[in-house]
Design an enzyme around this catalytic site. Structure first.
Site, PDB file in Angstrom:
ATOM      1  N   CYS A  55       8.830  -2.090  15.175  1.00 23.02           N
ATOM      2  CA  CYS A  55       9.657  -3.156  15.528  1.00 23.02           C
ATOM      3  C   CYS A  55      10.457  -3.540  14.135  1.00 23.02           C
ATOM      4  O   CYS A  55      10.008  -3.278  13.114  1.00 23.02           O
ATOM      5  CB  CYS A  55       9.310  -4.413  16.169  1.00 23.02           C
ATOM      6  SG  CYS A  55       7.843  -5.170  14.888  1.00 23.02           S
ATOM      7  N   ARG A  89      -0.976   0.732   7.025  1.00 20.27           N
ATOM      8  CA  ARG A  89      -0.012   1.391   6.220  1.00 20.27           C
ATOM      9  C   ARG A  89      -0.714   1.719   4.698  1.00 20.27           C
ATOM     10  O   ARG A  89      -1.039   0.682   4.167  1.00 20.27           O
ATOM     11  CB  ARG A  89       1.326   0.765   6.026  1.00 20.27           C
ATOM     12  CG  ARG A  89       2.281   1.876   5.356  1.00 20.27           C
ATOM     13  CD  ARG A  89       3.570   1.285   5.942  1.00 20.27           C
ATOM     14  NE  ARG A  89       4.899   1.937   5.252  1.00 20.27           N
ATOM     15  CZ  ARG A  89       5.453   1.812   4.159  1.00 20.27           C
ATOM     16  NH1 ARG A  89       5.118   0.885   3.624  1.00 20.27           N
ATOM     17  NH2 ARG A  89       6.146   2.434   3.685  1.00 20.27           N
TER      18      ARG A  89
HETATM   19 FE1  CFM Z   1      10.796   6.362   5.267  1.00 23.87          FE
HETATM   20 FE2  CFM Z   1       9.721   4.833   7.146  1.00 23.87          FE
HETATM   21 FE3  CFM Z   1       8.269   5.879   4.973  1.00 23.87          FE
HETATM   22 FE4  CFM Z   1       9.541   7.579   6.789  1.00 23.87          FE
HETATM   23 FE5  CFM Z   1       7.247   7.112   8.243  1.00 23.87          FE
HETATM   24 FE6  CFM Z   1       7.508   4.339   8.506  1.00 23.87          FE
HETATM   25 FE7  CFM Z   1       5.817   5.518   6.452  1.00 23.87          FE
HETATM   26 MO1  CFM Z   1       5.171   5.531   8.945  1.00 23.87          MO
HETATM   27  S1  CFM Z   1      11.000   6.441   7.554  1.00 23.87           S
HETATM   28  S2  CFM Z   1       9.163   7.786   4.606  1.00 23.87           S
HETATM   29  S3  CFM Z   1       8.471   9.022   8.275  1.00 23.87           S
HETATM   30  S4  CFM Z   1       9.876   4.590   4.888  1.00 23.87           S
HETATM   31  S5  CFM Z   1       7.324   5.869   9.987  1.00 23.87           S
HETATM   32  S6  CFM Z   1       9.446   3.211   8.540  1.00 23.87           S
HETATM   33  S7  CFM Z   1       5.925   3.695   7.558  1.00 23.87           S
HETATM   34  S8  CFM Z   1       5.214   7.007   7.257  1.00 23.87           S
HETATM   35  S9  CFM Z   1       6.181   5.776   4.140  1.00 23.87           S
HETATM   36  C1  HCA Z   2       4.888   1.327  11.321  1.00 25.04           C
HETATM   37  C2  HCA Z   2       3.848   1.757  10.243  1.00 25.04           C
HETATM   38  C3  HCA Z   2       3.432   3.292  10.416  1.00 25.04           C
HETATM   39  C4  HCA Z   2       2.548   3.548  11.629  1.00 25.04           C
HETATM   40  C5  HCA Z   2       1.937   4.889  11.595  1.00 25.04           C
HETATM   41  C6  HCA Z   2       1.534   5.673  13.010  1.00 25.04           C
HETATM   42  C7  HCA Z   2       2.731   3.797   9.169  1.00 25.04           C
HETATM   43  O1  HCA Z   2       5.423   1.820  11.993  1.00 25.04           O
HETATM   44  O2  HCA Z   2       4.726   0.052  11.502  1.00 25.04           O
HETATM   45  O3  HCA Z   2       1.843   5.181  13.978  1.00 25.04           O
HETATM   46  O4  HCA Z   2       0.505   6.200  12.737  1.00 25.04           O
HETATM   47  O5  HCA Z   2       3.178   4.592   8.593  1.00 25.04           O
HETATM   48  O6  HCA Z   2       1.918   3.020   8.672  1.00 25.04           O
HETATM   49  O7  HCA Z   2       4.726   3.843  10.528  1.00 25.04           O
END
Ligand code: CFM
Ligand code: HCA
Length: 534
Positions: A55, A89
């Site tokens: 979200c 995270r």
């Molecule tokens: Fe960019 Fe993200 Fe990230 Fe990403 Fe992600 Fe994420 Fe992440 Mo999870 S777009 S690279 S692929 S900031 S979903 S909102 S939290 S891994 S560090």
């Molecule tokens: C988020 C964080 C997340 C979740 C990871 C997952 C991350 O979307 O709020 O679904 O395994 O990277 O920690 O994207």
């Protein structure tokens, strides 16, 4: 088996017709013979469909603000939202001054029923006083969760009064979870707030070293930014600020002095990159430090931007030395991985970023996609003449930055910018669709039903995604690699990261676990068998 339009239609026919019409626009089979392949993205997930999305609150507090370590991040809302954005995270941080690293704290107003009924502003103000007494942070952020928006607590007013009382920056973010269609709206809200309240507030007029850069959209998951900084510092760059991995308010406020902004994750931070360009004339360069070749290309583009022969030479020296060290190790792992196929479905940039690294190990990505990216992340920024106004951008206007607000000299003249653009992709991004092979599948907002269907059809050797689907897939007998949390491994960026990734992927393939699992399709009729008969 390759998937053609007929097979895809059959799969989608299992949906009610309205759902089918919707989902069809989010899936493409790459075909470079077509002039342009549009993909629908950043639209609302159909209720009832199990999506991996988060979200707006998760995108604002959890993703962009959370990694700032010298700041206390207050979650104004029920404790569950605070817990969700704390600890899961893997944005790592360390600090020379241990009294200024609050990364391990979870701070929340813990709204109760009575607060919802009578309002939570007083509780929030008391909490800020308490935070000041206990922690003395360099700044405070307040992030709103859904109920706070519904009852109408005035966060901005509480923050303003508290800022006057305590004399440190206190920034409020109206990032209620229901805003927008995914965490993407939260990135935008956080970007605007940081640009308005932090970046440029420092008093530096000049960078303290040579080749000053910021690294945008790098969150130090599993230590990634430490590996990237290791390489960049060795070449001779001065890293002013990382946004926001292992980052701090103290660094961020002087980020305006950098001469080039690197953009690792375009999705979460393109707004700041663009605003820095408008306000300070600093161009941005899309980089990718995941994968050996992509790291090398990024380093070479950076050296070309600054154009100094000594920097170009040093870059080549570091590349040659690192390659000599990691190539033999990667070669060993490649023997195990060669010829295999992968699914690569992550949030907003990793679905694209990891494909080069997989290819270096001899693994072809046959299906990829993003949870919440926009069309420019798929189709590229130069291809889309006019990016459709979408759910986020309609509601969250970018801060308007007028030319007279430019406080500093332009970092680069328009003529030089044009000249450099011919050599390197300045202020531009080539999306995922451009780079994938013909016949591969690109899916936006992949859901659990489609995950299982595509696995049955394509039987990948490895599935990379997140915690929400990892175990379902492993029970299907397919090793799964989390590309959000790296399954608690990493770093995966840079040269050392490529070695760690290769080791982990080879380990996944060679684990004896898979011999003890019978995938469902071994005992059940195959879907493609049914289609072939029909
Ligand atoms: Fe960019 Fe993200 Fe990230 Fe990403 Fe992600 Fe994420 Fe992440 Mo999870 S777009 S690279 S692929 S900031 S979903 S909102 S939290 S891994 S560090
Ligand atoms: C988020 C964080 C997340 C979740 C990871 C997952 C991350 O979307 O709020 O679904 O395994 O990277 O920690 O994207």
């Amino acid at each position: 088996m390759a998937i053609n339009q007929k097979v895809l239609e059959e799969m989608l026919n299992q949906y009610p017709s309205k759902v089918k019409r919707n989902r069809k626009k989010h899936i493409i089979i790459k075909d470079s013979a077509l002039a342009r392949q549009e993909i629908e993205a950043n639209t609302r997930t159909i209720p009832g469909i199990i999506t991996n999305r988060g979200c707006a609150f998760a995108g604002c507090k959890g993703v962009v603000l959370g990694p700032l370590k010298d700041v206390i991040h207050i979650v104004h809302g029920p404790i569950g939202c605070a817990f969700y954005t704390w600890g899961a995270r893997r944005n790592k941080a360390k600090s020379e001054d241990p009294t200024k690293n609050f990364i391990n704290y979870c701070v929340s107003t813990d709204m109760q029923e009575s607060d919802i009924v009578f309002g939570g502003e007083k509780k929030l103000a008391r909490m800020i006083d308490e935070v000041m007494e206990i922690f003395k942070p360099n700044a405070i952020t307040i992030s709103a969760t859904c109920p706070v928006g519904l009852i109408g607590d005035d966060l901005q007013a509480v923050a303003k009064a508290a800022q006057e009382k305590h004399g440190i920056p206190i920034l409020a973010f109206n990032c209620e979870g229901y805003k927008g269609v995914s965490q993407s709206a939260g990135h935008h809200i956080a970007n605007n707030g940081l640009m308005e309240g932090v970046i440029g507030q420092g008093d530096w007029e000049e960078a303290p070293g040579k080749y000053p850069i910021n690294i945008l959209g790098e969150y130090n998951i599993g230590g990634d930014s430490w590996e990237v900084e290791r390489i960049l510092k060795e070449i001779g760059y001065t890293v002013i600020a990382v946004m926001t991995g292992d980052g701090s308010y103290e660094e961020l406020k002087n980020a305006h002095v950098a001469e080039l902004n690197l953009v690792q994750c375009h999705r979460s931070i393109n707004y700041i990159a663009d605003m820095l360009e408008t306000k300070y004339g600093t161009p941005w360069l899309k980089v990718n430090f995941i994968g050996v070749q992509d790291t090398i290309d990024s380093l070479r583009n950076m050296a070309l931007y600054f154009g100094d022969p000594a920097l170009i030479q040093k870059t080549e020296e570091v590349i040659a030395r690192e390659l000599a060290r990691v190539e033999p190790i990667l070669g060993q792992y490649k023997k195990i991985c060669q010829g295999k196929t992968a699914f690569c479905f992550v949030g907003g940039s990793r679905g694209h970023h990891y494909q080069g690294l997989y290819a270096e190990l001899g693994i072809e990505t046959v299906l990829a996609g993003y949870e919440f990216a926009h069309r420019d992340d798929y189709e590229g920024r130069d291809v889309i003449p006019e990016i459709k106004l979408d759910a986020d951008t309609k509601n969250i206007p970018d801060l308007h930055v007028t030319p007279d607000e430019r406080r500093f000299r332009l970092k680069i003249s328009p003529e030089r910018m044009e000249e450099l653009k011919k050599k390197i992709p300045l202020s531009n991004y080539k999306g995922m669709n451009i780079e994938m092979k013909d016949g591969s599948i690109i899916v936006d907002d992949l859901n659990h039903f489609e995950t299982e269907e595509f696995i049955r059809l394509l039987k990948p050797d490895i599935f990379s995604s997140g915690i929400k689907d990892k175990y379902v897939v492993q029970k299907m007998g397919i090793p799964s690699k989390q590309l959000h949390s790296y399954d608690y491994s990493g770093p995966y960026a840079g040269f050392n990261g490529a070695v760690n990734f290769a080791r982990d992927i080879a380990m996944a393939f060679t684990s004896p676990t898979w011999n003890f699992i019978t995938p469902p399709w071994k005992n059940e009729p195959l879907l493609e068998g049914i289609i072939a008969e029909g």
